[in-house]
Design a protein around this motif. Structure first.
Motif, PDB file in Angstrom:
ATOM      1  N   GLY A   6      -1.553   2.591  18.994  1.00  0.00           N
ATOM      2  CA  GLY A   6      -1.459   3.733  18.097  1.00  0.00           C
ATOM      3  C   GLY A   6      -0.901   4.978  18.754  1.00  0.00           C
ATOM      4  O   GLY A   6       0.016   5.623  18.221  1.00  0.00           O
TER       5      GLY A   6
ATOM      6  N   ASP B  13      -1.432  -3.028  16.328  1.00  0.00           N
ATOM      7  CA  ASP B  13      -2.596  -3.118  17.203  1.00  0.00           C
ATOM      8  C   ASP B  13      -3.097  -1.696  17.473  1.00  0.00           C
ATOM      9  O   ASP B  13      -2.328  -0.832  17.909  1.00  0.00           O
ATOM     10  N   PRO B  14      -4.379  -1.414  17.218  1.00  0.00           N
ATOM     11  CA  PRO B  14      -4.878  -0.058  17.442  1.00  0.00           C
ATOM     12  C   PRO B  14      -4.618   0.455  18.852  1.00  0.00           C
ATOM     13  O   PRO B  14      -4.472   1.675  19.055  1.00  0.00           O
TER      14      PRO B  14
ATOM     15  N   VAL C 186      -1.338   2.355  11.483  1.00  0.00           N
ATOM     16  CA  VAL C 186      -2.036   1.262  12.158  1.00  0.00           C
ATOM     17  C   VAL C 186      -2.584   0.282  11.132  1.00  0.00           C
ATOM     18  O   VAL C 186      -2.454  -0.943  11.272  1.00  0.00           O
ATOM     19  N   THR C 187      -3.175   0.804  10.066  1.00  0.00           N
ATOM     20  CA  THR C 187      -3.814  -0.044   9.067  1.00  0.00           C
ATOM     21  C   THR C 187      -2.796  -0.793   8.218  1.00  0.00           C
ATOM     22  O   THR C 187      -2.831  -2.022   8.118  1.00  0.00           O
TER      23      THR C 187
ATOM     24  N   HIS D 162      -3.692   6.598  11.556  1.00  0.00           N
ATOM     25  CA  HIS D 162      -4.542   5.536  11.018  1.00  0.00           C
ATOM     26  C   HIS D 162      -3.834   4.778   9.897  1.00  0.00           C
ATOM     27  O   HIS D 162      -3.946   3.551   9.791  1.00  0.00           O
TER      28      HIS D 162
ATOM     29  N   GLU E 114     -12.440  -3.643   9.990  1.00  0.00           N
ATOM     30  CA  GLU E 114     -11.591  -4.113  11.081  1.00  0.00           C
ATOM     31  C   GLU E 114     -10.189  -3.584  10.880  1.00  0.00           C
ATOM     32  O   GLU E 114      -9.749  -3.346   9.768  1.00  0.00           O
ATOM     33  N   SER E 115      -9.490  -3.410  11.987  1.00  0.00           N
ATOM     34  CA  SER E 115      -8.131  -2.903  11.883  1.00  0.00           C
ATOM     35  C   SER E 115      -7.251  -3.922  11.207  1.00  0.00           C
ATOM     36  O   SER E 115      -7.481  -5.118  11.259  1.00  0.00           O
TER      37      SER E 115
ATOM     38  N   ARG F 186      -4.074  12.600  13.948  1.00  0.00           N
ATOM     39  CA  ARG F 186      -4.742  11.300  13.995  1.00  0.00           C
ATOM     40  C   ARG F 186      -4.833  10.636  12.625  1.00  0.00           C
ATOM     41  O   ARG F 186      -4.886   9.405  12.533  1.00  0.00           O
TER      42      ARG F 186
END
Length: 420
Positions: free
Chosen positions: A166, A162-163, A156-157, A153, A409-410, A149
């Motif tokens: 993921g 879009d989370p 995604v970041t 992240h 926020e993502s 995981r």
């Protein structure tokens, strides 16, 4: 007239037998010289370089060898499960010369936007959050709950994914690297996610790496952008996950670490370095193809023949070790990051993520130990990676609530602090 010796039968590098004992397979292959025939999927054969010096020579020889797989690919069944990894795409991995330089410049310049101190702080924050989700239970799976995981992240970041997409990224990358049934569908789903991302950033640029790829002076078109991003994701997520998992396992099972994760940053550094020598997360890859029939280290190779480098075998080759642990302390470097013009461009971010992940774990779960005998651990099948399925541990429950401050926020919605 003395008959020529029969060439050895190709040794299978897929399935549970190889996953359970890759180094036993490598020892058998070395008996046949610096290169030996292998089978990486049903009906797909290759020559595998197991010798350290031969591997270095291959990786640096752009005159004799090409990275373009299309001639070889025409000889392979279209539904072969290894094509999602080895099949041609317009990326730096499958190109030579000026084309490679164009793609590589875009990748290097984009990765240079990742500020190390910001990346370290963000990885530490998320690591604390992930550990906090299972610390109070006294047990956890450090692959599915942590190592898998954490790199997700980052993608995604920093790429602005879009989370909600993921897990599709993780499943897509993992599925293609397993090189089993469903590999093509897994890669297609990954491409679909990134294609939608690139189309959105073409219309509405934001402060993320996907937008910078599109704005780069290399002027990549949409498909080229999609393929560079999927290359970075496939070469970044799974290997980083595997590096974290393999290094933690090494610390849990090597008596020099006293059966404990406790030891601080230097211990984490040593564990990572030893794993990169002994069990690199990408074990066999670096596909090359002779431009013409040639003799290489005493082995005759055909034009267009698939030749792979075994980083796992070459690193641990007899005579390369500098200590009883099998980790060389002398002049030669391990090949886990490859070498030559196609060496990994993301070495520093990957090391930083892995180091920070292990440091956070050692500081919070320092008494962790394996919850099952090491012989019961399962390794993911496939010829290319060295990857645990699970890493179950137990430890004294930590009754604490990790305070990470207000949730950021993502990047898919607000962007990331990079120097665009």
């Amino acid at each position: 007239m003395t008959p020529h010796p029969q060439p050895p039968q190709p040794l299978a590098l897929y399935g549970p037998d190889f996953a359970a004992d890759p180094h036993g397979h490598y020892r058998r292959l070395r008996e046949h010289g610096p290169l030996a025939p292998v089978r990486i999927a049903p009906g797909v054969e290759a020559m595998l370089v197991t010798d350290y010096q031969a591997a270095v020579d291959l990786l640096r020889d752009t005159h004799t060898f090409s990275k373009d797989p299309r001639a070889w690919q025409a000889t392979v069944p279209a539904d072969s499960p290894v094509l999602p990894v080895l099949g041609h795409r317009p990326t730096a991995l499958f190109s030579d010369g000026p084309e490679h330089a164009r793609y590589r410049d875009a990748i290097n310049d984009t990765l240079a936007l990742i500020e190390p101190h910001i990346l370290r702080a963000e990885v530490a924050r998320v690591a604390q959050q992930l550990i906090g989700e299972f610390a109070a239970t006294g047990s956890g799976d450090l692959i599915t709950q942590y190592a898998r995981r954490l790199p997700l992240h980052v993608f995604v970041t920093w790429f602005g994914v879009d989370p909600a997409d993921g897990e599709r990224i993780v499943d897509g990358v993992g599925g293609m690297m397993n090189s089993a049934q469903g590999a093509a569908a897994a890669y297609a789903d990954l491409v679909e996610v990134v294609t939608r991302l690139v189309a959105d950033r073409r219309a509405r640029p934001r402060r993320d790496l996907a937008s910078y790829f599109l704005a780069h002076p290399a002027r990549l078109d949409d498909d080229e952008t999609v393929r560079q991003i999927t290359l970075l994701m496939s070469a970044g997520h799974d290997p980083t996950t595997n590096l974290i998992g393999n290094a933690i396992l090494h610390m849990l099972t090597d008596e020099r670490y006293a059966g404990s994760l406790h030891g601080g940053a230097m211990t984490a550094h040593e564990a990572i370095n030893e794993v990169l020598w002994q069990d690199p997360p990408i074990a066999n890859l670096a596909a090359h193809y002779p431009r013409h029939d040639t003799d290489f280290h005493g082995v005759r190779l055909r034009a267009g023949q698939l030749v792979l480098v075994s980083f796992g075998a070459a690193n641990t080759q007899s005579g390369q070790a500098g200590s009883d642990t099998g980790v060389r302390s002398g002049g030669s470097a391990h090949l886990a990051w490859s070498a030559g013009p196609h060496r990994c461009p993301a070495k520093q971010p990957a090391l930083l993520i892995a180091m920070t992940a292990i440091e956070q774990l050692t500081s919070q779960l320092c008494d962790a130990e394996l919850a099952v005998p090491v012989s019961e651990l399962l390794w993911r099948p496939g010829p290319f990676h060295r990857a645990l399925v699970h890493l179950p541990v137990r430890f004294a429950p930590v009754d604490t609530t990790v305070s990470t401050g207000p949730e950021r926020e993502s990047a898919g919605h607000s962007g990331v602090p990079i120097g665009l």
